[in-house]
Write a protein that holds these residues in place. Structure first.
Motif, PDB file in Angstrom:
ATOM      1  N   VAL A 167       0.859  -1.181   0.000  1.00 52.93           N
ATOM      2  CA  VAL A 167       0.000   0.000   0.000  1.00 52.93           C
ATOM      3  C   VAL A 167       0.892   1.227   0.000  1.00 52.93           C
ATOM      4  CG1 VAL A 167      -1.789   1.285   1.209  1.00 52.93           C
ATOM      5  CG2 VAL A 167      -1.802  -1.212   1.269  1.00 52.93           C
ATOM      6  N   ILE A 168       0.638   2.128  -0.939  1.00 59.64           N
ATOM      7  CA  ILE A 168       1.355   3.404  -0.986  1.00 59.64           C
ATOM      8  C   ILE A 168       0.375   4.481  -0.525  1.00 59.64           C
ATOM      9  CG2 ILE A 168       2.616   5.060  -2.392  1.00 59.64           C
ATOM     10  CD1 ILE A 168       3.191   2.815  -4.378  1.00 59.64           C
ATOM     11  N   MET A 169       0.752   5.212   0.526  1.00 62.19           N
ATOM     12  CA  MET A 169      -0.102   6.267   1.067  1.00 62.19           C
ATOM     13  C   MET A 169       0.623   7.606   0.927  1.00 62.19           C
ATOM     14  SD  MET A 169      -1.609   4.328   4.452  1.00 62.19           S
ATOM     15  CE  MET A 169      -0.170   3.283   4.683  1.00 62.19           C
ATOM     16  N   LEU A 170       0.051   8.476   0.130  1.00 57.84           N
ATOM     17  CA  LEU A 170       0.634   9.792  -0.107  1.00 57.84           C
ATOM     18  C   LEU A 170      -0.183  10.852   0.624  1.00 57.84           C
ATOM     19  CD1 LEU A 170       2.716  11.526  -1.778  1.00 57.84           C
ATOM     20  CD2 LEU A 170       0.874  11.799  -3.443  1.00 57.84           C
ATOM     21  N   ALA A 171       0.498  11.687   1.389  1.00 60.01           N
ATOM     22  CA  ALA A 171      -0.167  12.800   2.082  1.00 60.01           C
ATOM     23  C   ALA A 171       0.710  14.031   1.912  1.00 60.01           C
ATOM     24  CB  ALA A 171      -0.377  12.473   3.554  1.00 60.01           C
ATOM     25  N   ALA A 172       0.507  14.732   0.823  1.00 60.93           N
ATOM     26  CA  ALA A 172       1.289  15.936   0.539  1.00 60.93           C
ATOM     27  C   ALA A 172       0.706  17.126   1.293  1.00 60.93           C
ATOM     28  CB  ALA A 172       1.295  16.217  -0.960  1.00 60.93           C
ATOM     29  N   THR A 173       1.543  18.127   1.503  1.00 55.34           N
ATOM     30  CA  THR A 173       1.083  19.329   2.190  1.00 55.34           C
ATOM     31  C   THR A 173       0.036  20.073   1.366  1.00 55.34           C
ATOM     32  OG1 THR A 173       3.228  19.550   3.278  1.00 55.34           O
ATOM     33  CG2 THR A 173       1.816  21.505   3.221  1.00 55.34           C
ATOM     34  N   SER A 174       0.227  20.083   0.057  1.00 52.30           N
ATOM     35  CA  SER A 174      -0.728  20.745  -0.829  1.00 52.30           C
ATOM     36  C   SER A 174      -0.631  20.128  -2.213  1.00 52.30           C
ATOM     37  CB  SER A 174      -0.465  22.249  -0.903  1.00 52.30           C
ATOM     38  OG  SER A 174       0.831  22.493  -1.421  1.00 52.30           O
ATOM     39  N   ALA A 175      -1.642  20.365  -3.033  1.00 54.09           N
ATOM     40  CA  ALA A 175      -1.627  19.855  -4.404  1.00 54.09           C
ATOM     41  C   ALA A 175      -0.652  20.672  -5.244  1.00 54.09           C
ATOM     42  CB  ALA A 175      -3.027  19.938  -5.004  1.00 54.09           C
ATOM     43  N   PRO A 176      -0.088  20.070  -6.314  1.00 58.40           N
ATOM     44  CA  PRO A 176       0.780  20.844  -7.209  1.00 58.40           C
ATOM     45  C   PRO A 176      -0.015  21.973  -7.867  1.00 58.40           C
ATOM     46  CG  PRO A 176       0.980  18.476  -7.613  1.00 58.40           C
ATOM     47  CD  PRO A 176      -0.208  18.665  -6.731  1.00 58.40           C
TER      48      PRO A 176
END
Length: 241
Positions: A167-176
């Motif tokens: 499972v890859i879980m991505l939690a970026a600070t903001s969208a590009p």
């Protein structure tokens, strides 16, 4: 036995705690900066995927998560990072929040006479994805690795050879920025393969990747929408497996 108060972060965000747990956790939040930060991250990830739509999670969700934790055998020999019951709870709850939010976000496009059938299909797909995520995260040989994103945020990779999946879980600070998207990659023998691109405006996702344990690394890039066939360098994050 009630879970440690720190482990209530995911359930609290999902509104899957009882009144006593809510009161205790909210008292704890006033004193714990780490838990406040995690609550904010989980809420932000769910809100972005839900596209301002949200609903109460299924009544059985919390019970299922706690049951998965109590029946999971722990492997003392995991060489990367010990996957404690508290950490496993956080992973499952965070993934469930994003999966549930994604299902709700898709359901808002159902229209007229097709609405009931579409909503039912979306709900069933969300339940199936949630069940698969929980099964992988409950594997006794689970290995978890994390890496911060250059653009801000983090990517978490959980993999299990027993399930031959991860499972890859991505939690970026903001969208590009406009016209740009995050894209995930699996890398095997220096050969990258796309694991999917997020939509424009999205900064969080949970992706199930079959065969992930055979990869040597997981990468994250920022690409022109709707995605690329080869990764743009330098990568925004590279997680060595």
């Amino acid at each position: 036995m009630r879970p440690d108060v720190h482990a209530l972060v995911g359930a609290y965000v999902l509104d899957a705690v009882d009144d006593l747990e809510r009161a205790a956790f909210e008292r704890h939040l006033r004193e714990c900066a780490d838990c406040r930060a995690e609550v904010d991250e989980f809420r932000e990830a769910a809100a972005r995927l839900a596209d301002t739509a949200w609903s109460v999670p299924p009544p059985a969700l919390r019970a299922n998560i706690l049951d998965a934790i109590t029946t999971t055998r722990q492997d003392p020999a995991v060489p990367v990072r010990a996957v404690t019951p508290k950490r496993r709870f956080h992973l499952v709850a965070a993934a469930a929040a994003v999966v549930a939010a994604a299902g709700v976000g898709a359901a808002v496009y159902a229209i007229q006479d097709q609405r009931v059938r579409q909503e039912r299909a979306v709900a069933e797909a969300a339940r199936a994805s949630e069940a698969r995520v929980r099964a992988i995260l409950a594997a006794p040989d689970l290995q978890v690795r994390e890496q911060t994103l250059t653009s801000g945020g983090r990517v978490t990779v959980a993999s299990s050879k027993l399930t031959d999946a991860g499972v890859i879980m991505l939690a970026a600070t903001s969208a590009p920025g406009e016209g740009r998207v995050y894209q995930l990659w699996t890398i095997h023998d220096d050969d990258p393969a796309s694991a999917g691109a997020l939509g424009e405006g999205q900064a969080a996702t949970v992706r199930i990747v079959q065969g992930l344990p055979a990869s040597s690394a997981v990468g994250v890039t920022i690409e022109n929408a709707p995605g690329a066939t080869t990764p743009t360098t330098p990568l925004d994050a590279l997680v060595q497996l």
